[in-house]
Design an enzyme around this catalytic site. Sequence first.
Site, PDB file in Angstrom:
ATOM      1  CB  SER A 170      -0.860  -0.021   1.271  1.00 47.16           C
ATOM      2  OG  SER A 170      -1.424   1.242   1.509  1.00 47.16           O
ATOM      3  CE1 TYR A 202      -3.778  -2.929   5.517  1.00 44.16           C
ATOM      4  CE2 TYR A 202      -3.341  -0.588   5.193  1.00 44.16           C
ATOM      5  CZ  TYR A 202      -3.604  -1.844   4.672  1.00 44.16           C
ATOM      6  OH  TYR A 202      -3.673  -2.010   3.299  1.00 44.16           O
ATOM      7  CE  LYS A 254      -1.385  -4.671   3.266  1.00 43.84           C
ATOM      8  NZ  LYS A 254      -1.644  -5.981   2.698  1.00 43.84           N
TER       9      LYS A 254
HETATM   10  P1  NAD Z   1     -10.841  -7.205   1.208  1.00 46.00           P
HETATM   11  O1  NAD Z   1     -11.013  -7.205   2.689  1.00 46.00           O
HETATM   12  O2  NAD Z   1     -12.025  -6.935   0.366  1.00 46.00           O
HETATM   13  O3  NAD Z   1     -10.204  -8.609   0.750  1.00 46.00           O
HETATM   14  C1  NAD Z   1      -9.315  -9.347   1.557  1.00 46.00           C
HETATM   15  C2  NAD Z   1      -9.803 -10.798   1.583  1.00 46.00           C
HETATM   16  O4  NAD Z   1      -8.907 -11.568   2.392  1.00 46.00           O
HETATM   17  C3  NAD Z   1     -11.195 -10.951   2.190  1.00 46.00           C
HETATM   18  O5  NAD Z   1     -12.008 -11.679   1.284  1.00 46.00           O
HETATM   19  C4  NAD Z   1     -10.965 -11.719   3.492  1.00 46.00           C
HETATM   20  O6  NAD Z   1     -12.045 -12.571   3.796  1.00 46.00           O
HETATM   21  C5  NAD Z   1      -9.672 -12.462   3.199  1.00 46.00           C
HETATM   22  N1  NAD Z   1      -8.839 -12.803   4.371  1.00 46.00           N
HETATM   23  C6  NAD Z   1      -8.407 -11.953   5.344  1.00 46.00           C
HETATM   24  N2  NAD Z   1      -7.625 -12.624   6.218  1.00 46.00           N
HETATM   25  C7  NAD Z   1      -7.557 -13.914   5.779  1.00 46.00           C
HETATM   26  C8  NAD Z   1      -6.912 -15.098   6.257  1.00 46.00           C
HETATM   27  N3  NAD Z   1      -6.184 -15.090   7.380  1.00 46.00           N
HETATM   28  N4  NAD Z   1      -7.051 -16.243   5.566  1.00 46.00           N
HETATM   29  C9  NAD Z   1      -7.798 -16.271   4.435  1.00 46.00           C
HETATM   30  N5  NAD Z   1      -8.438 -15.191   3.939  1.00 46.00           N
HETATM   31  C10 NAD Z   1      -8.318 -14.032   4.598  1.00 46.00           C
HETATM   32  O7  NAD Z   1      -9.656  -6.194   0.886  1.00 46.00           O
HETATM   33  P2  NAD Z   1      -9.198  -5.564  -0.510  1.00 46.00           P
HETATM   34  O8  NAD Z   1      -9.606  -4.135  -0.529  1.00 46.00           O
HETATM   35  O9  NAD Z   1      -9.589  -6.453  -1.635  1.00 46.00           O
HETATM   36  O10 NAD Z   1      -7.625  -5.585  -0.300  1.00 46.00           O
HETATM   37  C11 NAD Z   1      -6.824  -6.663  -0.747  1.00 46.00           C
HETATM   38  C12 NAD Z   1      -5.403  -6.447  -0.279  1.00 46.00           C
HETATM   39  O11 NAD Z   1      -4.925  -5.191  -0.776  1.00 46.00           O
HETATM   40  C13 NAD Z   1      -5.248  -6.365   1.247  1.00 46.00           C
HETATM   41  O12 NAD Z   1      -4.039  -7.004   1.605  1.00 46.00           O
HETATM   42  C14 NAD Z   1      -5.174  -4.891   1.518  1.00 46.00           C
HETATM   43  O13 NAD Z   1      -4.441  -4.599   2.687  1.00 46.00           O
HETATM   44  C15 NAD Z   1      -4.428  -4.392   0.279  1.00 46.00           C
HETATM   45  N6  NAD Z   1      -4.699  -2.969  -0.007  1.00 46.00           N
HETATM   46  C16 NAD Z   1      -6.000  -2.546  -0.142  1.00 46.00           C
HETATM   47  C17 NAD Z   1      -6.253  -1.194  -0.381  1.00 46.00           C
HETATM   48  C18 NAD Z   1      -7.668  -0.700  -0.506  1.00 46.00           C
HETATM   49  O14 NAD Z   1      -7.868   0.523  -0.435  1.00 46.00           O
HETATM   50  N7  NAD Z   1      -8.665  -1.539  -0.711  1.00 46.00           N
HETATM   51  C19 NAD Z   1      -5.193  -0.295  -0.500  1.00 46.00           C
HETATM   52  C20 NAD Z   1      -3.885  -0.767  -0.382  1.00 46.00           C
HETATM   53  C21 NAD Z   1      -3.657  -2.124  -0.139  1.00 46.00           C
HETATM   54  C1  UD1 Z   2      -6.720   5.343   4.041  1.00 47.85           C
HETATM   55  C2  UD1 Z   2      -5.731   4.877   5.084  1.00 47.85           C
HETATM   56  C3  UD1 Z   2      -4.568   4.194   4.380  1.00 47.85           C
HETATM   57  C4  UD1 Z   2      -5.087   3.040   3.517  1.00 47.85           C
HETATM   58  C5  UD1 Z   2      -6.131   3.578   2.534  1.00 47.85           C
HETATM   59  C6  UD1 Z   2      -6.750   2.498   1.715  1.00 47.85           C
HETATM   60  C7  UD1 Z   2      -5.978   6.404   6.995  1.00 47.85           C
HETATM   61  C8  UD1 Z   2      -5.329   7.490   7.789  1.00 47.85           C
HETATM   62  N1  UD1 Z   2      -5.304   5.998   5.877  1.00 47.85           N
HETATM   63  O1  UD1 Z   2      -6.042   6.201   3.169  1.00 47.85           O
HETATM   64  O2  UD1 Z   2      -3.638   3.712   5.323  1.00 47.85           O
HETATM   65  O3  UD1 Z   2      -4.016   2.446   2.807  1.00 47.85           O
HETATM   66  O4  UD1 Z   2      -7.165   4.240   3.278  1.00 47.85           O
HETATM   67  O5  UD1 Z   2      -7.513   1.638   2.494  1.00 47.85           O
HETATM   68  O6  UD1 Z   2      -7.030   5.890   7.351  1.00 47.85           O
HETATM   69  N2  UD1 Z   2     -12.087  11.728   3.761  1.00 47.85           N
HETATM   70  C9  UD1 Z   2     -13.059  12.630   4.128  1.00 47.85           C
HETATM   71  N3  UD1 Z   2     -14.203  12.151   4.712  1.00 47.85           N
HETATM   72  C10 UD1 Z   2     -14.413  10.821   4.932  1.00 47.85           C
HETATM   73  C11 UD1 Z   2     -13.400   9.900   4.531  1.00 47.85           C
HETATM   74  C12 UD1 Z   2     -12.250  10.396   3.962  1.00 47.85           C
HETATM   75  O7  UD1 Z   2     -12.901  13.826   3.951  1.00 47.85           O
HETATM   76  O8  UD1 Z   2     -15.461  10.449   5.469  1.00 47.85           O
HETATM   77  C13 UD1 Z   2     -10.864  12.237   3.084  1.00 47.85           C
HETATM   78  C14 UD1 Z   2      -9.569  11.918   3.813  1.00 47.85           C
HETATM   79  O9  UD1 Z   2      -9.270  12.906   4.752  1.00 47.85           O
HETATM   80  C15 UD1 Z   2      -8.584  11.857   2.634  1.00 47.85           C
HETATM   81  C16 UD1 Z   2      -9.431  11.331   1.467  1.00 47.85           C
HETATM   82  O10 UD1 Z   2     -10.779  11.603   1.830  1.00 47.85           O
HETATM   83  O11 UD1 Z   2      -8.132  13.136   2.314  1.00 47.85           O
HETATM   84  C17 UD1 Z   2      -9.264   9.858   1.214  1.00 47.85           C
HETATM   85  O12 UD1 Z   2      -9.499   9.136   2.411  1.00 47.85           O
HETATM   86  P1  UD1 Z   2      -9.560   7.533   2.451  1.00 47.85           P
HETATM   87  O13 UD1 Z   2     -10.478   7.031   1.413  1.00 47.85           O
HETATM   88  O14 UD1 Z   2      -9.818   7.134   3.868  1.00 47.85           O
HETATM   89  O15 UD1 Z   2      -8.098   7.082   2.012  1.00 47.85           O
HETATM   90  P2  UD1 Z   2      -6.652   7.499   2.590  1.00 47.85           P
HETATM   91  O16 UD1 Z   2      -6.764   8.477   3.690  1.00 47.85           O
HETATM   92  O17 UD1 Z   2      -5.807   7.869   1.443  1.00 47.85           O
END
Ligand code: NAD
Ligand code: UD1
Length: 332
Positions: A124, A148, A152
């Site tokens: 991330s 979290y 990572k």
């Molecule tokens: P998500 O929660 O929708 O998907 C994760 C999946 O992993 C879920 O289906 C959950 O049931 C499964 N899971 C969790 N722990 C497990 C375990 N111990 N064994 C088996 N299954 C397990 O999340 P996502 O948004 O699809 O994210 C996927 C990956 O990308 C994650 O590692 C997350 O940290 C990373 N990531 C997500 C974002 C985002 O904004 N969505 C941003 C940066 C990184």
């Molecule tokens: C957040 C996480 C980051 C994670 C990412 C994806 C925090 C501090 N950071 O990032 O670690 O990797 O999500 O899951 O939680 N905002 C509003 N109102 C809201 C929600 C968000 O104004 O109700 C604003 C935030 O201040 C930010 C932007 O929207 O400026 C995006 O927020 P968000 O979607 O939570 O993502 P990140 O903060 O980038």
Amino acid sequence: MKVLVTGGCGYIGSHTVVDLLNDGYEVIIVDNLSNSKIEVLDKIKKITGKSVTFYQYDLCDKEKLESVFAKEKIDAVIHFAGLKAVGESVQKPLMYYENNLFSTINLLEMMQKYKVYKIVFSSSATVYGSPKSLPIKEDFPLSTTNPYGTTKLMIENILTDLYKADNSFDITILRYFNPIGAHKSGLLGEDPNGIPNNLMPYIVKVATGDLPILSIFGDDYDTEDGTGVRDYIHVCDLSYGHVLALKNPQNGLKIYNLGTGKGTSVLELVTMFEKVNNVKVNRQIAKRREGDIASCYASNEKAHKELGFTCKYTLEDMCKDSYNYVKKNTNL
Ligand code: NAD
Ligand code: UD1
């Protein structure tokens, strides 16, 4: 080629499974469904016409995980499984360290034992902490502000050490920026439980009337309109990045940012959402959220050059598709 997708029922994983199936890969999913639903498998089949092999196992259960490696002839792994809620990780750090680290260590041990060396890992942009300049490049210094994010970074370090010790491994670390949007079909998308923490799911819930008002966290940042700037990327562009990572002929340990390279402010995103969906999103300015940074967007040059990564979806698409998914799934 047979690909094990951990967390393949989740938001990004399910979109990636669709891309893999459409590209002719065979897919095995291991997911404990802690943050996803079994129905996703039918939806994947509806979109692609193809089935996957599914194991409802927890990656922390080493014996069950080993049974998958023993039975299936796996060629590569894409590792999405993990817990991802920043706030919850602050409240329950041990749960995050246990789930995200034990699962990954088990997985890597099994890969080594069964000589499966290719892995793509979901990292991330959070590992960049508060960047000194923009756009963010892969060689910027790394730091984290919550458990979290620390999981990572720790996993990135584990992968780096593993590669140093055993360079048969072929490791790709993908650092995602802010994935939003949903599959065009409206069948796959993001479905957070309870009150969402992230911006787009919150906007959608205000638009549907499920939540009364969006709080914009701060309008006094050093950005063009004072609200926070992020690099929103359509989940379908992001998911295809994983297929490109698998196809990359270059071996070794590689790290890529996956973002559009373009920053969008909270106000810009809300305004665009209202315009393309012809809907009102009530909002108010609130105080800054602790831990937030002013601006964060990627340099995606490296991914473009080495993987051929490009983004074909616009911010309009992201706003339309996010809303379409929720409307289709709540019968509004
Ligand atoms: P998500 O929660 O929708 O998907 C994760 C999946 O992993 C879920 O289906 C959950 O049931 C499964 N899971 C969790 N722990 C497990 C375990 N111990 N064994 C088996 N299954 C397990 O999340 P996502 O948004 O699809 O994210 C996927 C990956 O990308 C994650 O590692 C997350 O940290 C990373 N990531 C997500 C974002 C985002 O904004 N969505 C941003 C940066 C990184
Ligand atoms: C957040 C996480 C980051 C994670 C990412 C994806 C925090 C501090 N950071 O990032 O670690 O990797 O999500 O899951 O939680 N905002 C509003 N109102 C809201 C929600 C968000 O104004 O109700 C604003 C935030 O201040 C930010 C932007 O929207 O400026 C995006 O927020 P968000 O979607 O939570 O993502 P990140 O903060 O980038």
